[in-house]
Write an enzyme that holds these catalytic residues in place. Sequence first.
Site, PDB file in Angstrom:
ATOM      1  N   HIS A  79       0.807  -1.225   0.000  1.00 38.96           N
ATOM      2  CA  HIS A  79       0.000   0.000   0.000  1.00 38.96           C
ATOM      3  C   HIS A  79       0.837   1.270   0.000  1.00 38.96           C
ATOM      4  CE1 HIS A  79      -2.045  -3.287   2.239  1.00 38.96           C
ATOM      5  NE2 HIS A  79      -2.987  -3.020   1.353  1.00 38.96           N
ATOM      6  N   GLU A 131      -2.968   3.171   1.981  1.00 36.00           N
ATOM      7  CA  GLU A 131      -2.490   3.777   0.730  1.00 36.00           C
ATOM      8  C   GLU A 131      -2.659   5.297   0.766  1.00 36.00           C
ATOM      9  OE1 GLU A 131      -3.449   4.156  -3.972  1.00 36.00           O
ATOM     10  OE2 GLU A 131      -4.070   2.267  -3.039  1.00 36.00           O
ATOM     11  N   CYS A 200      -6.030   1.773 -10.667  1.00 43.43           N
ATOM     12  CA  CYS A 200      -5.120   0.821 -11.322  1.00 43.43           C
ATOM     13  C   CYS A 200      -5.877  -0.095 -12.290  1.00 43.43           C
ATOM     14  CB  CYS A 200      -4.345   0.030 -10.273  1.00 43.43           C
ATOM     15  SG  CYS A 200      -5.041  -1.557  -9.825  1.00 43.43           S
ATOM     16  N   SER A 228     -10.118  -4.815   2.786  1.00 48.84           N
ATOM     17  CA  SER A 228      -9.610  -4.645   1.420  1.00 48.84           C
ATOM     18  C   SER A 228     -10.508  -3.666   0.660  1.00 48.84           C
ATOM     19  CB  SER A 228      -9.588  -6.000   0.701  1.00 48.84           C
ATOM     20  OG  SER A 228      -9.504  -5.830  -0.693  1.00 48.84           O
ATOM     21  N   ASN A 230     -10.415  -2.562  -2.472  1.00 46.73           N
ATOM     22  CA  ASN A 230     -10.870  -2.949  -3.816  1.00 46.73           C
ATOM     23  C   ASN A 230     -11.940  -4.035  -3.761  1.00 46.73           C
ATOM     24  OD1 ASN A 230      -9.625  -5.708  -4.931  1.00 46.73           O
ATOM     25  ND2 ASN A 230      -8.115  -4.786  -3.572  1.00 46.73           N
ATOM     26  N   SER A 273      -6.352  -9.003  -3.698  1.00 41.14           N
ATOM     27  CA  SER A 273      -5.417  -9.632  -2.756  1.00 41.14           C
ATOM     28  C   SER A 273      -5.882 -11.018  -2.302  1.00 41.14           C
ATOM     29  CB  SER A 273      -5.187  -8.714  -1.544  1.00 41.14           C
ATOM     30  OG  SER A 273      -6.394  -8.176  -1.074  1.00 41.14           O
TER      31      SER A 273
END
Length: 316
Positions: A79, A131, A200, A228, A230, A273
């Site tokens: 991150h 992040e 991303c 998480s 995402n 992940s």
Amino acid sequence: MIQPPLTLYLAAPRGFCAGVDRAIKIVEMALQKWGAPVYVRHEIVHNRYVVDDLREKGAVFVEELDECPDDRPVIFSAHGVPKAVPAEAAKREMIYVDATCPLVSKVHIEAGRHADNGLQIVMIGHAGHPETVGTMGQLPEGDVLLVETPADVATLEVRDPEKLAFVTQTTLSVDDTIEIVAALRDRFPAIVGPHKEDICYATTNRQEAVKAIGPKAEALLVVGAPNSSNSRRLVEVARRAGCPYAQLVQRAADIDWRALEGVRSIGVTAGASAPEVLIDEVLDAFRARYDVTVEPVTTAEEHVEFKVPRVLREPA
């Protein structure tokens, strides 16, 4: 006993992205090179299964650098970390390896370049996410302002509306970000943005696959961790795409079978992940209860690979 039929739409791409793959590889290679224990500041990636597996191999996970001894290697998570962290590690003459995803590092470089040009930075991200903390920590306090929603843009107090740039956390919802960027451009027409949004490729691709499944599945499961970003965004994307029921599960044991009673079509995906072994576990759990027909839904193909840092490729 006759099993009821179930069409299972399996998203592709799903699961591990190149940045996660690289980060895990960095911890494994560090353990091979320097032996255990190797310290990791923050979870290397947000997945309990992955973290527990690395812990068994000799990784020690800590939240801050002051929990690490000077004489053992330390790895910074995928991150990213504030600039002060590697500076402190260097001061203590520690061996450290930066596993920051190269796409996150790109955002760090971008923010630094804008600051060098005299621009104040607006970061689109989630408060407290590692992040976001890492990106905001690339510059002195006050140089980066955080916005989480279009409503935040309305109350933003900036130094100079003519000297602004924005960057984005890489794991956000593509659609949410578009709304915030529109609000920023509306209020600050001179604001400078990246040539291409910072979201991303893996985040975008996984969200697109979910959008393709959402309208035709009665339910959708996202394999991923509750911390998480995402993975949580994938649940939101599924609901927005018209899927009546979308749920985040860490493992097959977390599936709420009562909520799925009577369902005849289900989508399955995984956050960036989550390893494939957990997706297989979920598929096996459905096969034990249903006569499953798997239909892959492929919206993109990924061939991205990131090199590990040179220090790990050199002999000890």
